[in-house]
Design a protein around this motif. Sequence first.
Motif, PDB file in Angstrom:
ATOM      1  N   ARG A 149      35.213  57.104 -25.755  1.00  0.00           N
ATOM      2  CA  ARG A 149      34.185  57.237 -24.732  1.00  0.00           C
ATOM      3  C   ARG A 149      32.811  57.410 -25.377  1.00  0.00           C
ATOM      4  O   ARG A 149      31.825  56.823 -24.962  1.00  0.00           O
ATOM      5  N   GLN A 150      32.782  58.241 -26.424  1.00  0.00           N
ATOM      6  CA  GLN A 150      31.518  58.529 -27.107  1.00  0.00           C
ATOM      7  C   GLN A 150      30.953  57.247 -27.739  1.00  0.00           C
ATOM      8  O   GLN A 150      29.746  57.006 -27.677  1.00  0.00           O
ATOM      9  N   GLN A 166      34.408  52.346 -22.617  1.00  0.00           N
ATOM     10  CA  GLN A 166      34.361  53.747 -22.175  1.00  0.00           C
ATOM     11  C   GLN A 166      35.093  53.940 -20.849  1.00  0.00           C
ATOM     12  O   GLN A 166      35.732  54.975 -20.635  1.00  0.00           O
ATOM     13  N   ILE A 179      38.229  60.925 -26.254  1.00  0.00           N
ATOM     14  CA  ILE A 179      36.838  61.380 -26.212  1.00  0.00           C
ATOM     15  C   ILE A 179      35.980  60.547 -27.164  1.00  0.00           C
ATOM     16  O   ILE A 179      34.867  60.132 -26.837  1.00  0.00           O
ATOM     17  N   GLN A 200      29.622  54.983 -24.924  1.00  0.00           N
ATOM     18  CA  GLN A 200      28.393  55.541 -24.366  1.00  0.00           C
ATOM     19  C   GLN A 200      27.248  55.419 -25.356  1.00  0.00           C
ATOM     20  O   GLN A 200      26.108  55.127 -24.983  1.00  0.00           O
TER      21      GLN A 200
END
Lengths: 475, 173
Positions: A148-149, A103, A145, A152
Motif C-alpha cells: 500500500r505504501q 494499493q 502495508i 501511495q
Amino acid sequence: MSRTLTIEPVTRIEGHARITLQLGDSGEMQDAKFHLTQFRGFEKFCEGRPYREMPALTARTCGICPVSHLLASNKACDHLLSVSIPPTGEKLRRVMNLAQLVQSHALSFFHLSSPDLLLGWDADPASRNLFGVMRQDPALAKDGIRLRQIGQSIIETLGGKKIHPTWVVPGGVNEPLTQEKRDAMLGLLPEGLEIAKRTYAFFKTLVPRFKDEADHFGNLPTLFLSLVTPQGALEHYDGLLRVKDAQGRILEDMVPPLEYERLIGEAVEDFSYMKFPYYRPQGYPQGIYRVGPLARLNNATTCGTPYADVALAEFHMLQESGPIASSFHYHYARLVEIIYALEMMQRLLKDPTILDPRVRARARSNREEGIGVAEAPRGTLIHHYRIDDDGLITWVNLIIATGHNNLAMNQAIRQVADAYVDGNALQEGMLNRVEAVIRCFDPCLSCASHAFGQMPLRIELRDPDGGLLDLLSRD
Amino acid sequence: MKILVIGYGSPIRGDDALGPLVADRLESAGVPDGVEVMSRHVLTVELVAELAGRDRVIFLDAAADAAPGRVDCRRLEPARDAVSSMAHFLDPAELLAWCETLYGHLPECFLISAGGASFDYANYRLTPIAERAVEQMLDGVRRLMADEACIPAATHQGRAAAAPSPPEPDTCA
C-alpha cells in the motif's frame, strides 16, 4: 411461514450495505438481495458545473479510488476537447493508474479478506479480524502495508502530496516527470515485486483448501466485460471493449468505448440505490456480466509482462477449461494483477521517453459530448458527460465498476445462502460466508455512498409479523 | 527526535478541513529537521508503517462533539479492541495499536483537535470560529514539536472567542 434474514452492515467492504435472505416455510432459501442503502446523487449535482471541474468533483466520489475517477473523468474531458494527448502524458497517466491498482488490490487482499482466508469463516468472531491476522502472520500484514505504501508513494510522487492531486488534467498531465522522481519510483518497485511474488506463491498453497468455497462462492455462468489492447492483451487505461461468454466465446470484440451504450443497458430495482447494468443484447436480467480482475484475466490472451504471464497461465489452470467461473478466484486474479502492475510500471518508467517534457495538449471544448472509460481496480469505469455552449454540464452518467457486478453479486449471495444457510438454526459461520462472497467482488460502495460512523453487525430472523425468531449480533 | 504530523479530514466539508489545513499551513511556514507533515482525507492502513519509524506522532483533527472553536490536546493510547469495519481508520488510536502489534514500537502520540461549527457538504470555507482556532492548533503542534511533552492545560487548551464554555478537557500529559 416465510421469514427474512437481514445482515447489516456488511463489514470489511468499502461503504455500507445490507443483505436480506428470504426463507420459506421449511427454512429453505427463497430469495437473496444485496441492498445499497445510501444515496449520494453525484450525477445530478454535477449538472450546471463547468466541465473542467468534473475531474476534481468526481474524484471526491471515493477516498480509496479517487485516481480511477480522476482518470476516467479526464479522459471524458479529453474527448470534449477533441484532443489526442501526448504519448508521454498517456504513459504517466498509466503509471498512476497502475499504482492505484497496486494499493487498492493490496488493501482488498491483505486487509479486507485475509481474516477470512487465513483464519477461516468459522473462527471465533473475536479473533477473525485484522488483529487476529497480525498475531498469526505479522509478516503478511506488514507486506500488505508495504505494498500500500509503495502504491501511495508513487501516486504522491506523481501527483504531489495534496489529498486530491490536480496533476492529471484534461489534455494530459500538468507537469513532466523529473529524473529524480523517476529514479525514486523505480527504486521502490523491486521490493514491491518481491512482496507480490511471495504473496502469490503463498496464496497458491492456500487455494486447494478452499475448493468448497470456490464451488459455491458466486460460481456463475456469466459474461465477462473488460477493456483489452488491440491485440487482446490485458489493459487498464485505454483499449477496446471485449465481452466473452461463460463458454469462452467472444460475443463482442474491439468495440470502441464510445459505443458502450450499444453493449450496456441500466435497470433499476426498488430495493437498492445501486443500478443494475446488463448486457443489452441479452436483455434484463438475463444479460448478467462481471467486470474487474476476474473478467480482465478471463478476457486477456496475455498480460504482456514476464512473471504475470506465468501467473496468468496458472490462473487458467484453476479450472479444466473455459473462463474461470468462481467469484472466489477474484482474490487470485488480484494477486496476478498486482504482479503485472509492478512489472508494467518498471517498463514504463525505464522507457527514456517518460521524461519527455511534452505532456499536455491544450484546447477548448470542441464537442458537446464526452466519454471516458478506464479500468478501475474493481472493473470498467465509465464517465459520460454532455455540455452546453458555455461548457457547463447538462447531463452526466457514471457507471461504476461495482455497479456492473450488481446482478452477479445478488446471484452469488443466493448461491452461497443456498449452500450454507440453514434458516432453522443460524450459525455465525453460515452468515460469515454470505458476507465473504460480497468481499470477493471488493465492492466500492463509497463510489455510490460514503458511510460515516460504524455500526455493529446484527443479523435478525423474523416472522412475517415482525416477531424476532432468532438473533446473531456482533458489537 | 523524529516527529510526524498528520492532519486529516475532508477539505470540502467546512470545518472538517481543520486538520489538513493546519498541517498545510504548518508545512508552508517551515518545520525543523526531523519533522514530516502529511495531509490526509482519511487515515489509511499504509500510515501504520509511517508511525513505526517515529518518536512522536501528532494528529490534527476537527471534532464534531466539542464546543465550536474549542482546542484540546490529549495523549493517545493504542486502542487494541478497535476494529474498523471498513478500510478507513476511524480513530488514530487504532493506527497506534496496529503499529505496536506489528512493529513492536509505540511512538508518543498526541491528538490536537478543534471543535467545528459546520460540517456541511461542498463547503470549502472554515467558519470564523474555526478559523480562529487555527492559530491555537498551530501553537499547540509547535509546542509539541519543541519537545514540550508535558504542557499545562491552561496554556495548551483554549477556545476561540465566542465559544460556549467548555467542559473539563482532557489533559496533554
